[in-house]
Scaffold this active site. Structure first.
Site, PDB file in Angstrom:
ATOM      1  N   ASP A 157      -1.351   1.360  -3.808  1.00 38.55           N
ATOM      2  CA  ASP A 157      -2.279   0.388  -4.396  1.00 38.55           C
ATOM      3  C   ASP A 157      -3.619   0.990  -4.796  1.00 38.55           C
ATOM      4  O   ASP A 157      -4.551   0.253  -5.129  1.00 38.55           O
ATOM      5  CB  ASP A 157      -2.480  -0.810  -3.452  1.00 38.55           C
ATOM      6  CG  ASP A 157      -3.084  -0.412  -2.124  1.00 38.55           C
ATOM      7  OD1 ASP A 157      -2.877   0.732  -1.679  1.00 38.55           O
ATOM      8  OD2 ASP A 157      -3.784  -1.246  -1.517  1.00 38.55           O
TER       9      ASP A 157
ATOM     10  N   SER B   6       0.798  -1.219   0.000  1.00 39.48           N
ATOM     11  CA  SER B   6       0.000   0.000   0.000  1.00 39.48           C
ATOM     12  C   SER B   6       0.834   1.276   0.000  1.00 39.48           C
ATOM     13  O   SER B   6       1.591   1.517  -0.921  1.00 39.48           O
ATOM     14  CB  SER B   6      -0.943  -0.032   1.192  1.00 39.48           C
ATOM     15  OG  SER B   6      -1.834   1.030   1.121  1.00 39.48           O
ATOM     16  N   HIS B   7       0.730   2.049   1.058  1.00 37.36           N
ATOM     17  CA  HIS B   7       1.381   3.362   1.117  1.00 37.36           C
ATOM     18  C   HIS B   7       2.841   3.266   1.556  1.00 37.36           C
ATOM     19  O   HIS B   7       3.518   4.296   1.639  1.00 37.36           O
ATOM     20  CB  HIS B   7       0.610   4.246   2.097  1.00 37.36           C
ATOM     21  CG  HIS B   7       0.452   3.596   3.436  1.00 37.36           C
ATOM     22  ND1 HIS B   7      -0.413   2.545   3.632  1.00 37.36           N
ATOM     23  CD2 HIS B   7       1.074   3.800   4.603  1.00 37.36           C
ATOM     24  CE1 HIS B   7      -0.317   2.142   4.891  1.00 37.36           C
ATOM     25  NE2 HIS B   7       0.567   2.881   5.505  1.00 37.36           N
TER      26      HIS B   7
ATOM     27  N   ASP C  26      -2.735   6.354  -3.258  1.00 36.36           N
ATOM     28  CA  ASP C  26      -1.541   5.721  -2.686  1.00 36.36           C
ATOM     29  C   ASP C  26      -1.006   4.605  -3.572  1.00 36.36           C
ATOM     30  O   ASP C  26      -1.464   4.412  -4.701  1.00 36.36           O
ATOM     31  CB  ASP C  26      -1.848   5.205  -1.271  1.00 36.36           C
ATOM     32  CG  ASP C  26      -2.786   4.010  -1.281  1.00 36.36           C
ATOM     33  OD1 ASP C  26      -3.575   3.884  -2.227  1.00 36.36           O
ATOM     34  OD2 ASP C  26      -2.733   3.198  -0.332  1.00 36.36           O
TER      35      ASP C  26
ATOM     36  N   ASP D  35      -6.045   2.605  -3.202  1.00 32.38           N
ATOM     37  CA  ASP D  35      -7.284   2.577  -2.416  1.00 32.38           C
ATOM     38  C   ASP D  35      -7.471   3.803  -1.524  1.00 32.38           C
ATOM     39  O   ASP D  35      -8.539   4.020  -0.976  1.00 32.38           O
ATOM     40  CB  ASP D  35      -7.413   1.269  -1.609  1.00 32.38           C
ATOM     41  CG  ASP D  35      -6.258   1.027  -0.661  1.00 32.38           C
ATOM     42  OD1 ASP D  35      -5.317   1.833  -0.642  1.00 32.38           O
ATOM     43  OD2 ASP D  35      -6.298   0.003   0.062  1.00 32.38           O
ATOM     44  N   ARG D  36      -6.414   4.620  -1.366  1.00 28.15           N
ATOM     45  CA  ARG D  36      -6.565   5.824  -0.543  1.00 28.15           C
ATOM     46  C   ARG D  36      -6.769   7.050  -1.419  1.00 28.15           C
ATOM     47  O   ARG D  36      -6.404   7.047  -2.591  1.00 28.15           O
ATOM     48  CB  ARG D  36      -5.312   6.065   0.296  1.00 28.15           C
ATOM     49  CG  ARG D  36      -5.042   4.987   1.292  1.00 28.15           C
ATOM     50  CD  ARG D  36      -3.871   5.364   2.171  1.00 28.15           C
ATOM     51  NE  ARG D  36      -3.693   4.334   3.186  1.00 28.15           N
ATOM     52  CZ  ARG D  36      -3.076   4.512   4.333  1.00 28.15           C
ATOM     53  NH1 ARG D  36      -2.560   5.694   4.611  1.00 28.15           N
ATOM     54  NH2 ARG D  36      -2.962   3.538   5.192  1.00 28.15           N
TER      55      ARG D  36
ATOM     56  N   LYS E 165     -11.578  -0.042   0.154  1.00 29.47           N
ATOM     57  CA  LYS E 165     -11.640   1.394  -0.027  1.00 29.47           C
ATOM     58  C   LYS E 165     -11.177   1.712  -1.440  1.00 29.47           C
ATOM     59  O   LYS E 165     -10.502   0.900  -2.070  1.00 29.47           O
ATOM     60  CB  LYS E 165     -10.839   2.124   1.035  1.00 29.47           C
ATOM     61  CG  LYS E 165      -9.379   1.735   1.192  1.00 29.47           C
ATOM     62  CD  LYS E 165      -8.812   2.460   2.404  1.00 29.47           C
ATOM     63  CE  LYS E 165      -7.336   2.194   2.602  1.00 29.47           C
ATOM     64  NZ  LYS E 165      -7.081   0.938   3.321  1.00 29.47           N
TER      65      LYS E 165
HETATM   66  C1  VG1 Z   1      -3.303   1.957   8.359  1.00 31.94           C
HETATM   67  C2  VG1 Z   1      -4.496   2.867   8.557  1.00 31.94           C
HETATM   68  C3  VG1 Z   1      -5.784   2.076   8.428  1.00 31.94           C
HETATM   69  C4  VG1 Z   1      -5.819   1.379   7.063  1.00 31.94           C
HETATM   70  C5  VG1 Z   1      -4.575   0.538   6.890  1.00 31.94           C
HETATM   71  C6  VG1 Z   1      -4.478  -0.080   5.518  1.00 31.94           C
HETATM   72  O1  VG1 Z   1      -3.295   0.947   9.355  1.00 31.94           O
HETATM   73  O2  VG1 Z   1      -4.434   3.510   9.804  1.00 31.94           O
HETATM   74  O3  VG1 Z   1      -6.881   2.943   8.595  1.00 31.94           O
HETATM   75  O4  VG1 Z   1      -6.951   0.570   6.947  1.00 31.94           O
HETATM   76  O5  VG1 Z   1      -3.403   1.331   7.080  1.00 31.94           O
HETATM   77  O6  VG1 Z   1      -4.486   0.901   4.520  1.00 31.94           O
HETATM   78  P1  VG1 Z   1      -2.387   1.033  10.680  1.00 31.94           P
HETATM   79  O7  VG1 Z   1      -2.591  -0.270  11.393  1.00 31.94           O
HETATM   80  O8  VG1 Z   1      -0.992   1.268  10.212  1.00 31.94           O
HETATM   81  O9  VG1 Z   1      -2.889   2.219  11.451  1.00 31.94           O
HETATM   82  V1  VG1 Z   1      -3.709   0.622   3.060  1.00 31.94           V
HETATM   83  O10 VG1 Z   1      -4.039   1.869   2.075  1.00 31.94           O
HETATM   84  O11 VG1 Z   1      -2.297   0.141   3.644  1.00 31.94           O
HETATM   85  O12 VG1 Z   1      -4.305  -0.862   2.438  1.00 31.94           O
HETATM   86 CO    CO Z   2      -3.568   1.413   0.192  1.00 30.49          CO
END
Ligand code: VG1
Ligand code: CO
Length: 544
Positions: free
Chosen positions: A280, A114-115, A278, A282-283, A377
């Site tokens: 992937d 992801s990010h 981001d 989804d953000r 998302k």
């Molecule tokens: C973070 C965010 C959470 C989100 C998750 C996955 O998790 O706070 O709201 O669902 O990333 O997002 P954490 O446990 O680091 O707070 V993504 O865009 O990585 O799939």
């Molecule tokens: Co993501």
């Protein structure tokens, strides 16, 4: 007939999926058997029935292609009859969810961290989604982790690599691999939800946008939708070619990491609208000209305006937000007289509510917004939703947001992240907070009085499963609150997240910067947690 090889292996003890799948540094995934062990543990925990189809794709980060070739050979050996894989190994997380649902497949594997940054020294990740298109629930991720510790062998077929760049059907052993267009199904779904004519009209009237894909997966999606289907000018999109190392950037659409876009939107002659997504896809981050929309507010504003959008014109059944997300959407739900659910962090908790028809829109403070059109998302969906609302209301991002606050009041909100803290120090902060919880209620701290302290626990209203230890909450008598949580997506040390929220109904205060308006709560958070003394940190790594 296929030639199946059985490989002997031993388990690793660190393959516990976090908030969203298993995330580790690339060199960890490159260790012999590391990826294959985890994939075999997924397959063993779900036991695919004969004839099952799997969806496979990733955000294009370093190691994506190698991982896909390994997984294809393992899927063939584990009884899948078909795999739908995105061309070039690309599928954004929302597109993967869309494809899983549209073709009624058994589930999907999404390769992404992801990010988190990518590249040879960056992060890699893998996640399993079930037939509803959503992240596997905790019951399944726990089973995968258990199996990964005791695994002794995995299977793969002996077959050449698949030509991932050319659309068409290929054989891997007796399994068919269909290399599909990663964008087409998703773009079609978007066109079915939003008023593309109205958005095209908006662009034609001179409304200028800037979309930043941050060198990540959404580039091809943005090009197809904004340029090709909606007629935006070529300069409306930036950083739209996915790169394995995301151009050495940190593909997290927030005010810190999406600074290129932020500078454009806060600069001279700024466009009317800016957005980023981001790694992937989804953000989403939404910006107006010289204006930032807090993600919690964004969810509330989309909910309040949903009936202006064709896909939601008949109204919404209910909404859900993760616990740390501000209660702005709760106020909208109250006015609309629809239910509002509060879940733990992570999209996997929304799936049951959506499958049961209890919620239509949901979101998180971490730049995640979505609806029941899929079970993830969805970054571009949120951007298109905003553009549709802007076209329907013919008002700017800032005016829409300020009118929202004037009507509902403002849930002033900020998140402070302290990244890469030694695990022991971070656990010490959390333990210290918990130790004081019994004595805090009733105490007056500055102008606030503590009402309740707890460690958030959630009982799923659909299947009754309980998830505890989901974040420490300090709730004040006036509805303000501070939440402390440890991140479940990082790969280096621990990340402490502090979520701050205060409600302000007075329009005269709505011009205030969130940090200014929350200054006293920020001080109280430091005092209660002893963060500085215990970690040596004074300033957060990222402020949202
Ligand atoms: C973070 C965010 C959470 C989100 C998750 C996955 O998790 O706070 O709201 O669902 O990333 O997002 P954490 O446990 O680091 O707070 V993504 O865009 O990585 O799939
Ligand atoms: Co993501």
């Amino acid at each position: 007939m296929q030639n199946t090889l059985t490989i002997c292996t031993t388990g690793f003890n660190d393959q516990k999926p976090g908030t969203s799948g298993l995330r580790k540094r690339v060199p960890v995934f490159q260790q012999p058997h590391y990826l294959a062990n985890f994939v075999q543990s997924i397959f063993d925990s779900i036991s695919p029935p004969p004839g099952a189809t799997l969806v496979l794709g990733g955000d294009g980060r370093y190691y994506n292609r190698e991982a896909i070739q390994i997984i294809l050979k393992m899927a063939a050996a584990n009884g899948f009859s078909r795999v739908l894989v995105g061309q070039g190994g690309i599928l954004s997380t929302p597109a993967a969810s869309c494809v899983i649902r549209k073709y009624a497949t058994f589930g999907g594997i999404i390769l992404s961290a992801s990010h988190n940054p990518g590249g040879p020294e960056g992060d890699f990740g893998i996640k399993y989604n079930t037939a509803n298109g959503g992240p596997a629930p905790e019951k399944i991720t726990e089973a995968i982790f258990d199996l990964s510790k005791k695994i002794t062998q995995y299977q793969l077929v002996d077959a050449p690599d698949v030509a991932l760049d050319t659309l068409g059907d290929y054989s891997v052993g007796s399994m068919i691999v269909s290399v599909i267009d990663p964008v087409a199904d998703y773009a079609e779904l978007m066109a079915s939800l939003f008023d593309f004519d109205a958005i095209r009209g908006l662009f034609a009237s001179g409304f200028r946008i800037k979309f930043d894909a941050m060198h990540a997966v959404n580039g091809p999606y943005a090009r197809e939708i904004f340029i090709k289907r909606l007629g935006a000018t070529e300069d409306s999109i930036i950083n739209c070619v996915p790169l394995p190392d995301f151009g050495n950037g940190h593909p997290d659409p927030n005010l810190t990491y999406a600074h290129e876009l932020v500078e454009i939107l806060y600069g001279e002659n700024a466009p009317d609208f800016g957005a980023a997504s981001d790694g992937d896809g989804d953000r989403n981050m939404i910006l107006g000209r010289h204006f930032f929309v807090n993600p919690s507010d964004s969810l509330a504003i989309l909910t309040a305006n949903a009936t202006r959008v064709p896909g939601y014109s008949s109204g919404i059944a209910g909404v859900a937000r993760s616990m740390p997300t501000s209660a702005a959407v709760d106020r909208v739900a109250k006015e609309l007289a629809i239910p509002c659910f509060e879940t733990p962090t992570g999209w996997k908790f929304f799936g049951n509510l959506m499958d049961a028809g209890k919620v239509t829109l949901c979101g998180e403070e971490s730049f995640g917004t979505g609806s029941d059109h899929i079970r993830e998302k969805d970054g571009l969906w949120a951007v298109l939703f905003w553009l549709n609302v802007i076209a329907a209301r013919n008002q700017s991002v800032e005016t829409i947001t300020r009118e929202h606050w004037a009507h509902f009041g403002r849930n002033v909100y900020s998140r402070h992240d302290f990244e890469a803290i030694p695990a022991e120090a971070a656990n010490g902060v959390m333990q210290h907070l918990k130790n004081n919880f019994a004595s805090l209620p009733g105490q007056k701290i500055g102008s606030y009085t503590v009402a309740v302290c707890d460690d958030f626990s959630y009982t799923d209203p659909v299947d009754g499963s309980v998830s505890s230890g989901q974040g420490l909450r300090v709730l004040f008598t006036d509805g303000s609150r501070i939440v402390f949580r440890l991140s479940g997506t990082g790969t280096e040390g621990a990340t402490i997240r502090i979520y701050l929220e205060a409600y302000d109904p007075n329009v005269e205060n709505h011009h205030l910067d969130a940090q200014e308006a929350l200054a006293e709560l920020i001080r109280i958070a430091g005092q209660l947690s002893e963060l500085e003394a215990r970690t040596g940190r004074v300033q957060p790594t990222v402020i949202t």
